[in-house]
Design a protein around this motif. Structure first.
Motif, PDB file in Angstrom:
ATOM      1  N   LYS A  39       0.640  -1.114   0.151  1.00 33.13           N
ATOM      2  CA  LYS A  39       0.136   0.068   0.031  1.00 33.13           C
ATOM      3  C   LYS A  39       1.040   1.270  -0.001  1.00 33.13           C
ATOM      4  CE  LYS A  39      -2.177  -0.926   3.947  1.00 33.13           C
ATOM      5  NZ  LYS A  39      -3.116  -1.025   4.956  1.00 33.13           N
ATOM      6  N   PRO A  40       0.446   2.508  -0.827  1.00 32.69           N
ATOM      7  CA  PRO A  40       1.218   3.551  -0.626  1.00 32.69           C
ATOM      8  C   PRO A  40       1.246   4.169   0.624  1.00 32.69           C
ATOM      9  CG  PRO A  40      -0.486   3.572  -2.252  1.00 32.69           C
ATOM     10  CD  PRO A  40      -0.589   2.398  -1.599  1.00 32.69           C
ATOM     11  N   HIS A 224       5.973   3.134 -12.894  1.00 37.21           N
ATOM     12  CA  HIS A 224       6.407   3.136 -11.591  1.00 37.21           C
ATOM     13  C   HIS A 224       7.852   3.061 -11.455  1.00 37.21           C
ATOM     14  CE1 HIS A 224       2.320   2.629 -11.439  1.00 37.21           C
ATOM     15  NE2 HIS A 224       2.132   2.818 -10.256  1.00 37.21           N
ATOM     16  N   LYS A 257      -1.679   3.005  -7.750  1.00 39.39           N
ATOM     17  CA  LYS A 257      -0.508   3.570  -7.215  1.00 39.39           C
ATOM     18  C   LYS A 257      -0.119   4.668  -7.915  1.00 39.39           C
ATOM     19  CE  LYS A 257      -0.058  -1.119  -4.946  1.00 39.39           C
ATOM     20  NZ  LYS A 257       0.299  -2.485  -5.033  1.00 39.39           N
ATOM     21  N   TYR A 348       6.932  -1.828  -6.514  1.00 40.30           N
ATOM     22  CA  TYR A 348       6.503  -1.816  -5.337  1.00 40.30           C
ATOM     23  C   TYR A 348       6.946  -3.133  -4.318  1.00 40.30           C
ATOM     24  CZ  TYR A 348       3.302   1.790  -4.238  1.00 40.30           C
ATOM     25  OH  TYR A 348       2.635   3.102  -3.941  1.00 40.30           O
TER      26      TYR A 348
END
Ligand SMILES: Cc1ncc(COP(=O)(O)O)c(C=O)c1O
Length: 429
Positions: A39-40, A224, A257, A348
């Motif tokens: 999770k951010p 990302h 995200k 991530y």
């Protein structure tokens, strides 16, 4: 420090005692850290807050084609949002449908559609007997849960540094019960690798026996990047065009995200014929997605360049976390012959591979001192890691101080589990 395998039993016992002392100290600290999901963190979420101001009570509520976004309609999304996602994915906007808030939802619906209605003029999958999917591993647990939900048999395909083992994939697709593959081609979850050009070309050139073979190309981490020299991924549809194989690919992305998980916007790109099938289903499923959210995303980002600039801001928060994890692994785990890890240029996750048979023990040791990690085995179909060796590290959510503590705990647990395993083997031999 020499490799643990080279230590005598006496040295290992001494090491174990020292590690247990450290571990017991962690126990007394009453930690409560959750690193189980990607999770951010709050700081990243704050970077998006102006997005919420983009639509207010005195806004212009009209999309570029004159539609009032507050109302029903435009089931395939507002045109400017279709264009934004098309630009990011590098495809034609006529092949893009913008949906609700979740790409996982799009994938679930697509599999469901193939099960009940089939695709490409073939029988529904549920009427074809056993249906199988190729699953590069380690992979994303929620992908596997969708396939398991529909009773689709999952076949593990090793995910190498340049993508899935293509020799294996080519040998499996001669079987017409193999209906597809689900994969994350850029900064894969959890290893962070990106498919090489050669891999993308071989995927595009596949000649599956099943006419309804579909690849869910989950480009969740397409923008990302974290490094100054980010990975690049070949655009899959352009490669497929060379082989007339565009129908194989269903690409999904979302802004989960980029903006907000759960309150972002998701999109699907597919060939003319697949997008028509998808549209037919969506027209029954909804009278229209949340277009207020779509328009505020377009206004906030402006264009694909706006998204790239925004991602640079987010990377400033993410990159130091990746660096911290890698630094601690380097200091605490390298040279001991008990672990290896990935060093991704984006995405991530970092993947930690421990000694076979030690992942479950490591994760449970961590849990017992208040550090929750993604469950061991989660990155494999049916939750079963045949080697019991993979642990997914998600550095995005905790604060840097919490991350530091969690990684210190993890490293002690990795070492303790490894010493226990080596001693156990020595006892047996
Ligand atoms: C590879 C991958 N796909 C999809 C998702 C979920 O995306 P969404 O929020 O769009 O459903 C995630 C979230 O972690 C992910 O890692």
């Amino acid at each position: 420090m020499s490799s643990y395998n080279e230590l005598s039993v006496e040295e290992l016992c001494e090491l174990k005692n020292g590690l247990e002392d450290k571990y017991n100290k962690f126990k007394s600290m009453g930690l409560s850290l959750d690193m189980s999901r990607g999770k951010p963190g709050g700081i990243q979420l704050n970077e998006n807050n102006k997005l919420l101001d983009e639509v207010c009570s005195d806004s212009d509520f009209y999309s570029e084609n004159g539609w009032d976004v507050r109302n029903y309609g435009l089931p395939y999304g507002i045109p400017e949002c279709q264009r934004l996602f098309a630009e990011i994915m590098g495809v034609d906007e006529k092949n893009v449908v913008v949906c609700g808030n979740s790409s996982l939802n799009i994938m679930f619906d697509y599999i469901s559609q193939c099960m009940t209605h089939g695709t490409g003029g073939c029988e529904p999958w549920m009427k074809q007997g056993k249906v199988k999917f190729l699953c590069p591993v380690p992979g994303y647990d929620r992908h596997f849960r969708i396939l398991e939900y529909f009773g689709i048999e999952m076949i593990n395909i090793p995910l190498l540094d340049d993508g899935p083992d293509m020799d294996m994939i080519e040998s499996y697709v001669v079987d017409s019960s193999v209906k597809g593959m689900i994969c994350v081609p850029k900064y894969s979850n959890p290893t962070g690798i990106t498919f090489s050009d050669e891999t993308v070309r071989r995927i595009a050139a596949l000649k599956p026996a099943a006419g309804d073979f579909r690849i869910l190309w989950d480009n969740a981490y397409i923008v990302h990047d974290l490094s100054e020299s980010p990975d690049s991924l070949l655009e899959i549809f352009s490669e497929c065009k060379k082989h007339n194989s565009e129908d194989m690919i269903i690409e999904v992305i979302s802004s989960s995200k980029i903006s907000y998980p759960g309150a972002g916007v998701a999109a699907v790109a597919a060939s003319d014929s697949n997008i028509n099938e998808i549209k037919k289903r969506i027209a029954v499923q909804t009278i229209g997605p949340d277009k207020i959210n779509q328009i505020r995303h377009v206004r906030f980002f402006g264009s694909a360049d706006g998204v790239y600039a925004h991602m640079k801001k987010l990377a400033k928060h993410m990159a130091p976390r990746f660096e911290l994890v890698l630094k601690i692994f380097d200091e605490e785990l390298s040279g001991k012959g008990i672990a290896e890890w990935t060093n991704p240029n984006g995405g991530y996750f970092i993947n930690l591979k421990v000694l076979p048979g030690c992942a479950g023990r490591t994760v449970s040791l961590c849990a017992d001192v208040g550090v929750k990690l993604t469950g061991a085995g989660a990155a494999f179909p049916y939750g079963k890691d045949p080697e019991d060796a993979y642990i997914r590290i998600a550095p995005s959510y905790p604060s840097e101080d919490e991350l530091q503590s969690a990684m210190e705990v993890l490293c002690v647990c990795v070492r303790l589990a490894a010493v226990e395993k080596i001693l156990e083997k020595r006892e047996k031999s």
